[in-house]
Design a protein around this motif. Structure first.
Motif, PDB file in Angstrom:
ATOM      1  N   ASP A  72       7.183  -7.287  -8.267  1.00 23.49           N
ATOM      2  CA  ASP A  72       8.297  -7.848  -7.839  1.00 23.49           C
ATOM      3  C   ASP A  72       8.541  -9.070  -7.210  1.00 23.49           C
ATOM      4  O   ASP A  72       9.279 -10.156  -7.182  1.00 23.49           O
TER       5      ASP A  72
ATOM      6  N   GLN B 220      -2.911   3.489 -15.926  1.00 24.00           N
ATOM      7  CA  GLN B 220      -1.425   2.956 -15.413  1.00 24.00           C
ATOM      8  C   GLN B 220      -1.394   1.488 -16.043  1.00 24.00           C
ATOM      9  O   GLN B 220      -2.255   0.869 -16.492  1.00 24.00           O
TER      10      GLN B 220
ATOM     11  N   GLU C 137      10.967  -4.037   3.291  1.00 25.42           N
ATOM     12  CA  GLU C 137      11.530  -2.739   3.773  1.00 25.42           C
ATOM     13  C   GLU C 137      10.294  -1.762   3.602  1.00 25.42           C
ATOM     14  O   GLU C 137       9.418  -1.771   2.881  1.00 25.42           O
TER      15      GLU C 137
ATOM     16  N   GLU D  96      10.569   1.092   2.358  1.00 22.77           N
ATOM     17  CA  GLU D  96      10.398   1.605   0.985  1.00 22.77           C
ATOM     18  C   GLU D  96       9.404   0.760   0.019  1.00 22.77           C
ATOM     19  O   GLU D  96       8.446   1.410  -0.703  1.00 22.77           O
ATOM     20  N   VAL D  97       9.123  -0.370   0.168  1.00 17.84           N
ATOM     21  CA  VAL D  97       8.467  -1.137  -0.359  1.00 17.84           C
ATOM     22  C   VAL D  97       6.790  -0.912  -0.068  1.00 17.84           C
ATOM     23  O   VAL D  97       5.910  -0.685  -0.748  1.00 17.84           O
TER      24      VAL D  97
ATOM     25  N   ASP E 295       2.317  -6.108  -5.587  1.00 18.90           N
ATOM     26  CA  ASP E 295       3.853  -6.129  -5.486  1.00 18.90           C
ATOM     27  C   ASP E 295       4.228  -7.100  -6.538  1.00 18.90           C
ATOM     28  O   ASP E 295       4.651  -8.226  -6.063  1.00 18.90           O
TER      29      ASP E 295
ATOM     30  N   HIS F 194      -0.787  -9.267   1.125  1.00 17.10           N
ATOM     31  CA  HIS F 194       0.537  -9.181   0.537  1.00 17.10           C
ATOM     32  C   HIS F 194       1.257 -10.326  -0.141  1.00 17.10           C
ATOM     33  O   HIS F 194       1.268 -11.445   0.696  1.00 17.10           O
TER      34      HIS F 194
ATOM     35  N   ASN G  79       6.023   1.792   1.282  1.00 13.67           N
ATOM     36  CA  ASN G  79       5.411   3.161   0.872  1.00 13.67           C
ATOM     37  C   ASN G  79       5.027   3.143  -0.741  1.00 13.67           C
ATOM     38  O   ASN G  79       4.319   3.762  -0.953  1.00 13.67           O
ATOM     39  N   ARG G  80       5.881   2.278  -1.429  1.00 17.48           N
ATOM     40  CA  ARG G  80       5.611   2.341  -2.693  1.00 17.48           C
ATOM     41  C   ARG G  80       4.098   1.488  -2.910  1.00 17.48           C
ATOM     42  O   ARG G  80       3.212   1.797  -3.956  1.00 17.48           O
ATOM     43  N   LEU G  81       3.660   0.680  -2.062  1.00 17.76           N
ATOM     44  CA  LEU G  81       2.389  -0.176  -2.398  1.00 17.76           C
ATOM     45  C   LEU G  81       1.366   0.740  -1.743  1.00 17.76           C
ATOM     46  O   LEU G  81       0.163   0.231  -2.248  1.00 17.76           O
TER      47      LEU G  81
ATOM     48  N   TRP H  13      -3.610  -1.141  -1.002  1.00 20.39           N
ATOM     49  CA  TRP H  13      -2.381  -1.743  -1.284  1.00 20.39           C
ATOM     50  C   TRP H  13      -2.270  -2.036  -3.018  1.00 20.39           C
ATOM     51  O   TRP H  13      -2.904  -2.816  -3.443  1.00 20.39           O
ATOM     52  N   GLN H  14      -1.252  -1.492  -3.682  1.00 19.60           N
ATOM     53  CA  GLN H  14      -1.150  -1.928  -4.883  1.00 19.60           C
ATOM     54  C   GLN H  14      -0.528  -3.314  -4.800  1.00 19.60           C
ATOM     55  O   GLN H  14       0.051  -4.034  -3.945  1.00 19.60           O
TER      56      GLN H  14
END
Lengths: 304, 244
Positions: A255, B63, A292, A294-295, A253, A242, A297-299, A250-251
């Motif tokens: 941001d 995507q 977080e 949320e991060v 990140d 990460h 989960n998104r990734l 994992w996607q």
């Protein structure tokens, strides 16, 4: 048996990250990292280098996205052998610029390569030959650097070629999807120069998303791109790449890369970022807890 | 029928038109990536995309991606290889077209992405390799005077050197730059390897181009206007260019 290879014997090589970095990387070493290009970048291991205050490292890699920039800013690096140093999503690497242009935090020697010449330098080392010839970058200012390149004549045709000098890393650090405790590693997705670096380096350290049984490895041996006989240490480090992506896990990140770009623009801001995300947290588990939910989960990708 | 469009959109449309059906294309990120998707949807359905991290694709990613190693660029890929494989394809002459950019370009299409006016830039990446080997390259850049210098201060990616048969003499197998697509127009190269204005984008003038070019620029005898993106092109660009 050469003592340097004692740790490569078939044995359980699982170690905590801090031990692996402490055992395998010494001040002044040449360390290859970020070898797949924008994915599988071993940020957890890089941050441990910073935490342990390693000094005078030579960094080797085609591009590393922001990992090299972080190590340079933290004062760990005296030399870089690479094709590209910066922030892929945002452009320039601020710490890299400060080091080259102003010697902050210390002067940096840069040996520019192209992506092709860098992988050829590692491939030459992996093959045990002193150089490999290529036609690339003739007439480019890159190949004027005689540390890395010389003009040679083909012994068969007299054609002019560029000899790319072998680069032998002391250590290659790679993040992979899975490995067994002996260091037999499965990795997939784009591979960049990862395999060449693993075969080129004197020592190899893996961080991995999953530690698996030998049976998982031998069920798909074409995917064992790094055999355990090359490997000295295996670290279980989920999320260890990460904010770079890990195919199947994992996607990217994005941001995080953009925030780093802003927070590294000024030296003081970078030091605050380093304290917050590296030196003031004890390990990767704390780093993960700091991200977080949320991060995460998104990734997270469905396991592929 | 016309639709308003941005500078970025006409640059993407012009770049997409350079891709022919069936070609093997070394795709970069950002504008070329969108251009490749548009060309595949419109006029080059069998083009193959090659990425320097080792990825080969015959369909565009579904995507949006920021880097070529983002998982959506691996999903549905034909092959995931490595640097050595794709760079070998280049050196072997199997890549028809490569897209590159730069911080500085000069009158012979040489590019600098390493060191300019005291600023340390990221470096070549694979650009010098693409410039050396692709049968032709298309260069995409913002057209600003600081970028269009008579001679680049560091030659990262070779174009036509100092002109004429320089590429042959120096031993570069690839064809060199065929077009430069800028924010003001589209440029080609003379037989002597010198950049020459071929068309102005709608709304930009010869004076704009001259004021932003650091040498006396050659102007083609039949210089025209860059064809505005069609409604279909604009729709496709907006579908694929979601990250701006």
């Amino acid at each position: 048996m050469n003592p340097i290879f004692e740790s490569k014997r078939r044995q359980n090589k699982l170690k905590p990250l801090s031990d692996a970095i402490g055992d395998l990387v010494h001040d002044g070493d040449a360390v290859a990292m970020g070898l797949c290009l924008e994915s599988l970048i071993p940020f957890a291991a890089g941050h441990e280098l910073i935490r342990q205050g390693k000094r005078s490292l030579t960094l080797i890699g085609p591009i590393s996205d922001i990992l090299f920039d972080q190590l340079i800013g933290a004062g760990c690096v005296s030399q870089v052998i690479a094709a590209w140093v910066g922030n892929v999503g945002a452009g320039l690497g601020h710490n890299f610029r400060r080091a080259i242009e102003d010697g902050i935090p210390q002067p940096l020697t840069m040996h520019d390569h192209s992506n092709f010449t860098l992988v050829l330098a590692l491939k030459a080392a992996a093959m045990g030959v002193p150089f490999l010839p290529t036609r690339t970058a003739s007439g480019s200012d890159i190949v004027k650097d005689e540390t890395s390149f010389r003009q040679v004549a083909c012994p068969f045709t007299s054609e002019r070629l560029t000899a790319v000098k072998a680069v032998v890393p002391d250590v290659a650090i790679l993040h992979v999807q899975r490995a067994d405790c002996f260091g037999n590693a499965h990795l997939w997705g784009n591979l960049g120069a990862a395999v060449e670096a693993a075969y080129a380096a004197e020592r190899v350290m893996l961080t991995c998303e999953e530690v698996v049984e030998r049976s998982v490895i031998v069920a798909d041996p074409n995917r064992t791109l790094i055999p355990g006989m090359l490997v000295d240490a295996v670290v279980h480090a989920p999320l260890g790449a990460h904010p770079s992506p890990v195919q199947g896990f994992w996607q990217r990140d994005g941001d995080s890369f953009l925030r780093y770009h802003e927070r590294s623009r000024k030296r003081d801001d970078f030091l605050a970022w380093r304290d917050e995300w590296i030196t003031e947290i004890p390990d990767r588990a704390a780093y993960r807890a700091k991200l977080e939910a949320e991060v995460l989960n998104r990734l997270a990708m469905r396991n592929a | 029928m016309s639709e308003s469009f941005s500078t970025r959109e006409i640059m993407i449309a012009a770049a997409a038109r350079e891709i022919c059906d069936g070609e093997v294309v070394f795709v970069g990120m950002r504008l070329p990536l969108v251009a490749f998707a548009v060309a595949k949807a419109l006029h080059a359905p069998t083009a193959i995309g090659v990425f320097e991290n080792g990825v080969l694709r015959d369909r565009s990613a579904t995507q949006p991606i920021v880097t070529m190693s983002d998982p959506p660029n691996l999903d549905g890929a034909l092959a995931c290889t490595g640097l050595l494989e794709v760079m070998s394809l280049l050196q072997r002459g199997r890549i028809d077209l490569g897209f590159i950019g730069g911080a500085e370009i000069d009158r012979f299409g040489n590019l600098n992405t390493t060191l300019t006016q005291g600023v340390r830039l990221p470096g070549s990446g694979g650009a010098a390799d693409i410039a050396s080997f692709a049968c032709r390259t298309v260069i995409i850049m913002m057209h600003e005077q600081r970028r269009f210098q008579e001679q680049v201060s560091y030659r990262t990616s070779p174009g036509y050197g100092n002109g004429a048969d320089w590429r042959t003499r120096i031993g570069l197998p690839g064809g060199g730059p065929s077009k430069v697509v800028t924010s003001l127009g589209v440029f080609g190269f003379t037989a002597e390897g010198e950049m020459q204005l071929e068309s102005l984008h709608p709304g930009s003038s010869l004076d704009d181009v001259r004021a932003n070019t650091g040498w006396p620029l050659l102007i083609s005898a039949d210089v025209g206007e860059t064809r505005a993106p069609s409604i279909e092109e604009i729709q496709l660009i907006r579908r694929f260019d979601t990250l701006g």
